[in-house]
Design an enzyme around this catalytic site. Structure first.
Site, PDB file in Angstrom:
ATOM      1  N   HIS A  34       0.772  -1.339   0.207  1.00 40.50           N
ATOM      2  CA  HIS A  34       0.370   0.498  -0.501  1.00 40.50           C
ATOM      3  C   HIS A  34       0.903   1.101   0.118  1.00 40.50           C
ATOM      4  CE1 HIS A  34      -3.440   2.458   0.994  1.00 40.50           C
ATOM      5  NE2 HIS A  34      -2.531   2.926   1.787  1.00 40.50           N
TER       6      HIS A  34
ATOM      7  N   TYR B 262       6.032  17.733  14.021  1.00 38.93           N
ATOM      8  CA  TYR B 262       4.468  17.796  15.058  1.00 38.93           C
ATOM      9  C   TYR B 262       4.847  18.753  14.702  1.00 38.93           C
ATOM     10  CZ  TYR B 262       4.402  12.902  12.002  1.00 38.93           C
ATOM     11  OH  TYR B 262       4.722  12.146  11.281  1.00 38.93           O
TER      12      TYR B 262
ATOM     13  N   ASP C 117       8.895  18.023  22.577  1.00 37.32           N
ATOM     14  CA  ASP C 117       8.526  19.253  21.685  1.00 37.32           C
ATOM     15  C   ASP C 117       7.386  19.294  22.157  1.00 37.32           C
ATOM     16  OD1 ASP C 117       6.391  16.938  20.862  1.00 37.32           O
ATOM     17  OD2 ASP C 117       7.435  15.849  19.978  1.00 37.32           O
TER      18      ASP C 117
ATOM     19  N   GLY D 226       6.595   6.121   8.604  1.00 36.83           N
ATOM     20  CA  GLY D 226       5.849   5.052   9.537  1.00 36.83           C
ATOM     21  C   GLY D 226       7.403   4.497   9.846  1.00 36.83           C
TER      22      GLY D 226
END
Ligand code: ADP
Length: 262
Positions: free
Chosen positions: A44, A166, A190, A222
């Site tokens: 995928h 992030y 963070d 990932g």
């Protein structure tokens, strides 16, 4: 369980029973399912960028996009997706190599503050693009850390890249090191979105993402944390994460300190 063998018990007068061997295949089955999951995930993950590259290329080739701005945008997407495919394949190869247990890494004493400085410098373009301030907090007289320098650099790079990726623009990421009882812990803290409790136990698994689309759009594969864990555990060390949704995250790893010297 599966029935592996079955033998009837007989006497002159006829059968009076049977002995069977039941084999517990739970573990085998689990491994098989994990493997299948992994193959499905990899397929995928490879197909997604390929499909988009193919789509954008076909759109460019059929000549319907006259506008040069749109052409440029399409080319940029193709370029980004190619880079991601490349990263994904490299990381998959890294993981396979580490997991095979066949690699022998040379272990050296590492000067953590200079390693941290090097990684921050290397990531400067990303750090500036995301408008993050990275603050190293290194104590005086920290002992050297025992590890393979290239691999520990990879660990620190993955953790810092995630923290930068992030975190909201304008926020601060702190890299701390501390030595205690013959060990050294390095942590990257963070002020990002944090990780919900239900994701915490799975965060080190390959392809586990809190938000798939966010990770992908930010260039994530990932695999970063799975690689971090494999490398640290192969060194005999530990990884850890402390996080609360909305409160930021602290990712850390602990390795042995070099005996005696500083
Ligand atoms: P990715 O390439 O998607 O970043 P990782 O294995 O490095 O893959 O991380 C897995 C997932 O963990 C990410 O997709 C993200 O959802 C979450 N994550 C990792 N680091 C952080 C962080 N510092 N703050 C919030 N979420 C994080």
């Amino acid at each position: 369980f599966v029935l592996a063998h079955l033998a009837p018990l007989r006497e002159a007068g006829g059968s009076y029973g049977a002995v069977g061997v039941l084999q517990d295949i739970t573990e085998l089955r689990k491994l098989e399912l994990l493997r299948r999951d992994f193959v499905a995930n990899v397929s995928h993950e490879l197909r997604t960028p390929l499909t988009s590259i193919q789509g954008f290329l076909e759109a460019l080739m059929d000549g319907t996009i006259g506008e040069s701005q749109a052409r440029e945008r399409y080319l940029k997407v193709i370029h980004q997706e190619t880079l991601r495919l490349n990263r994904l394949i490299n990381e998959l190869l890294d993981l396979a190599q580490i997991e095979s247990g066949k690699v022998r890494w040379e272990i050296n004493p590492i000067d953590v503050p200079s390693l941290v400085g090097r990684v921050i410098l290397k990531l400067k373009p990303q750090i500036e693009r995301h408008q993050i301030t990275v603050v190293p907090e290194m104590p005086e007289g920290l002992p050297l850390m025992l590890g393979n320098e290239d691999r520990i650099e990879q660990v620190l790079t993955n953790l810092l890249e995630n923290a930068v990726r992030y975190s909201p623009p304008g926020s601060t990421v702190t890299v701390r090191a501390a030595g205690r009882e013959g060990k050294i812990t390095v942590e990257v803290a963070d002020r990002g979105p944090g990780i919900p409790p239900e994701d915490l136990p799975h965060i080190w698994e390959r392809f586990h993402r809190v938000e798939k689309s966010r990770s992908r759009s930010l260039g994530g594969t990932g695999l970063g944390l799975a690689i971090v864990r494999q490398i640290i555990e192969a060194h005999g060390g530990q990884v850890d994460v402390q996080s609360e949704a909305g409160q930021g995250s602290v990712f850390s790893f602990t390795l042995a300190a070099a005996p005696g010297e500083s």
